[in-house]
Design an enzyme around this catalytic site. Structure first.
Site, PDB file in Angstrom:
ATOM      1  N   SER A  38      17.265   4.576   6.493  1.00 55.52           N
ATOM      2  CA  SER A  38      16.706   5.714   5.768  1.00 55.52           C
ATOM      3  C   SER A  38      17.398   6.984   6.236  1.00 55.52           C
ATOM      4  CB  SER A  38      15.207   5.830   6.048  1.00 55.52           C
ATOM      5  OG  SER A  38      14.707   7.047   5.510  1.00 55.52           O
ATOM      6  N   TYR A  67       8.134   6.598  12.156  1.00 54.12           N
ATOM      7  CA  TYR A  67       8.944   5.938  11.123  1.00 54.12           C
ATOM      8  C   TYR A  67      10.416   6.294  11.310  1.00 54.12           C
ATOM      9  CZ  TYR A  67      10.962   4.809   6.573  1.00 54.12           C
ATOM     10  OH  TYR A  67      11.772   4.322   5.573  1.00 54.12           O
TER      11      TYR A  67
HETATM   12  P1  NDP Z   1       8.019  -1.223  -0.921  1.00 54.53           P
HETATM   13  O1  NDP Z   1       6.771  -0.822  -0.210  1.00 54.53           O
HETATM   14  O2  NDP Z   1       8.107  -1.097  -2.393  1.00 54.53           O
HETATM   15  O3  NDP Z   1       8.441  -2.705  -0.495  1.00 54.53           O
HETATM   16  C1  NDP Z   1       8.438  -3.080   0.849  1.00 54.53           C
HETATM   17  C2  NDP Z   1       8.791  -4.537   0.912  1.00 54.53           C
HETATM   18  O4  NDP Z   1       8.743  -4.967   2.272  1.00 54.53           O
HETATM   19  C3  NDP Z   1       7.819  -5.400   0.145  1.00 54.53           C
HETATM   20  O5  NDP Z   1       8.546  -6.373  -0.558  1.00 54.53           O
HETATM   21  C4  NDP Z   1       6.958  -6.035   1.235  1.00 54.53           C
HETATM   22  O6  NDP Z   1       6.457  -7.313   0.923  1.00 54.53           O
HETATM   23  C5  NDP Z   1       7.968  -6.152   2.345  1.00 54.53           C
HETATM   24  N1  NDP Z   1       7.335  -6.269   3.649  1.00 54.53           N
HETATM   25  C6  NDP Z   1       6.539  -5.352   4.279  1.00 54.53           C
HETATM   26  N2  NDP Z   1       6.138  -5.825   5.469  1.00 54.53           N
HETATM   27  C7  NDP Z   1       6.697  -7.059   5.602  1.00 54.53           C
HETATM   28  C8  NDP Z   1       6.659  -8.048   6.598  1.00 54.53           C
HETATM   29  N3  NDP Z   1       5.966  -7.876   7.744  1.00 54.53           N
HETATM   30  N4  NDP Z   1       7.342  -9.199   6.409  1.00 54.53           N
HETATM   31  C9  NDP Z   1       8.039  -9.406   5.268  1.00 54.53           C
HETATM   32  N5  NDP Z   1       8.117  -8.503   4.269  1.00 54.53           N
HETATM   33  C10 NDP Z   1       7.447  -7.339   4.438  1.00 54.53           C
HETATM   34  O7  NDP Z   1       9.168  -0.338  -0.233  1.00 54.53           O
HETATM   35  P2  NDP Z   1      10.655   0.016  -0.689  1.00 54.53           P
HETATM   36  O8  NDP Z   1      11.186  -1.014  -1.585  1.00 54.53           O
HETATM   37  O9  NDP Z   1      10.671   1.424  -1.107  1.00 54.53           O
HETATM   38  O10 NDP Z   1      11.366  -0.051   0.739  1.00 54.53           O
HETATM   39  C11 NDP Z   1      12.333  -1.021   1.086  1.00 54.53           C
HETATM   40  C12 NDP Z   1      13.073  -0.511   2.307  1.00 54.53           C
HETATM   41  O11 NDP Z   1      13.661   0.759   1.998  1.00 54.53           O
HETATM   42  C13 NDP Z   1      12.193  -0.278   3.534  1.00 54.53           C
HETATM   43  O12 NDP Z   1      12.862  -0.730   4.682  1.00 54.53           O
HETATM   44  C14 NDP Z   1      12.021   1.234   3.574  1.00 54.53           C
HETATM   45  O13 NDP Z   1      11.822   1.702   4.872  1.00 54.53           O
HETATM   46  C15 NDP Z   1      13.340   1.697   3.005  1.00 54.53           C
HETATM   47  N6  NDP Z   1      13.321   3.030   2.450  1.00 54.53           N
HETATM   48  C16 NDP Z   1      12.526   3.358   1.366  1.00 54.53           C
HETATM   49  C17 NDP Z   1      12.529   4.624   0.865  1.00 54.53           C
HETATM   50  C18 NDP Z   1      11.678   5.044  -0.297  1.00 54.53           C
HETATM   51  O14 NDP Z   1      11.540   6.278  -0.527  1.00 54.53           O
HETATM   52  N7  NDP Z   1      11.119   4.131  -1.074  1.00 54.53           N
HETATM   53  C19 NDP Z   1      13.378   5.683   1.450  1.00 54.53           C
HETATM   54  C20 NDP Z   1      14.186   5.243   2.561  1.00 54.53           C
HETATM   55  C21 NDP Z   1      14.151   3.967   3.012  1.00 54.53           C
HETATM   56  P3  NDP Z   1       5.221  -7.519  -0.133  1.00 54.53           P
HETATM   57  O15 NDP Z   1       5.731  -6.977  -1.427  1.00 54.53           O
HETATM   58  O16 NDP Z   1       4.986  -8.967  -0.210  1.00 54.53           O
HETATM   59  O17 NDP Z   1       4.102  -6.721   0.425  1.00 54.53           O
END
Ligand code: NDP
Length: 254
Positions: A147, A160
């Protein structure tokens, strides 16, 4: 013919948001994609069907990247699907959690939230990478989703931001560990992306607009903006690019 034909890929957190866009991109280029979800079983099933309807191949696995026993199960399932190791060409450490509207500030963020973010965002990619190393084929690709928070000061989300800085460190260590095998490891750092991850923040009046205004390219990111950067790193042409942080943020925080 896609640029990832005959490649096997694993994406963590692939059922929703950025991870789902990455699954679509990789599968669309011919990769056979396994992805991990934590709770979103319906979304995972729907995504597998969507990929298959488009002529691609994908499978979903329930798991928790922060739990070593669960990580072992994830890879055992991958071995069944992909065949005998080495069997993996692409690993995308995407799963992550944020504060989801809770107080994550340096001043008053809770210890519990800090520990959970460290577990999922730092320990998770460490465990998954460790398990992936003996399974990765030469000339493979590892992409960690970090990020912009790992670059800039963020007292309002200090815990975070620390996790995403730690992921940069894992990226550098991994890149040097696997370099002699032609495997690259890079980190893609998104700015704000319109997913559930920031749904609560987006409820605040003016959040989207001020984010777009702060971004030189004048809009918020979409999941496929990030998936495009990931695909770029997975292509053969990116074979000499390793140990880098690629900001996919429309110029935010330049
Ligand atoms: P979402 O909340 O939309 O998705 C997060 C995903 O991570 C989901 O698929 C969730 O699974 C999965 N997940 C969470 N905890 C676990 C776990 N313990 N084990 C396995 N899977 C897990 O977030 P984003 O798609 O936006 O984020 C994806 C990545 O991008 C993250 O690493 C985030 O930090 C990073 N990011 C996002 C930004 C944003 O503004 N959106 C900005 C910068 C970075 P499930 O769907 O089954 O709950």
């Amino acid at each position: 013919m896609g640029c990832l034909d005959r490649k096997n890929a694993l994406v963590t957190g692939g059922a929703r948001g950025i991870g789902a866009a990455i699954v679509r991109r990789l599968a669309g280029e011919g990769a056979y994609v396994g992805f991990v979800y934590r709770g979103a079983a319906d979304a995972a099933d729907a995504l597998v069907r969507e990929v298959e309807d488009a002529g691609g191949r994908a499978f979903a696995m329930q798991g928790d990247v922060a739990d070593s026993a669960s990580v072992a199960e994830i890879f055992a399932f991958c071995d069944e699907k992909f065949g005998a190791a080495p069997n993996l060409d692409i690993l995308i450490n995407n799963a992550g959690i944020g504060s989801d509207g809770q107080d994550a500030s340096l001043k008053s963020g809770s210890e519990e939230l800090f520990d959970r973010m460290m577990a999922v965002n730092v320990k998770g990619p460490y465990l998954v990478t460790q398990a992936a190393l003996p399974r990765l084929r030469d000339n493979g690709r590892i992409v960690n989703i970090g990020s912009i928070s790992g670059k800039v000061a963020q007292h309002f989300a200090a815990g975070y931001a620390m996790t995403k800085r730690a992921l940069q460190s894992l990226t550098f260590s991994t890149a040097t560990q696997v370099a002699r095998r032609g495997i690259t490891c890079n980190l893609v750092a998104p700015g704000a992306v319109a997913t559930d991850f920031i749904a609560k923040l987006r409820e605040r009046p003016g959040f989207d607009e001020s984010n777009a205004n702060a971004t030189p390219m004048g809009r918020m990111g979409q999941p496929d903006d990030i998936a495009g950067a990931v695909l770029m790193l997975c292509r053969e042409e990116a074979r000499w690019v390793t140990g880098n942080i690629i900001e996919a943020a429309g110029g935010l925080a330049i």
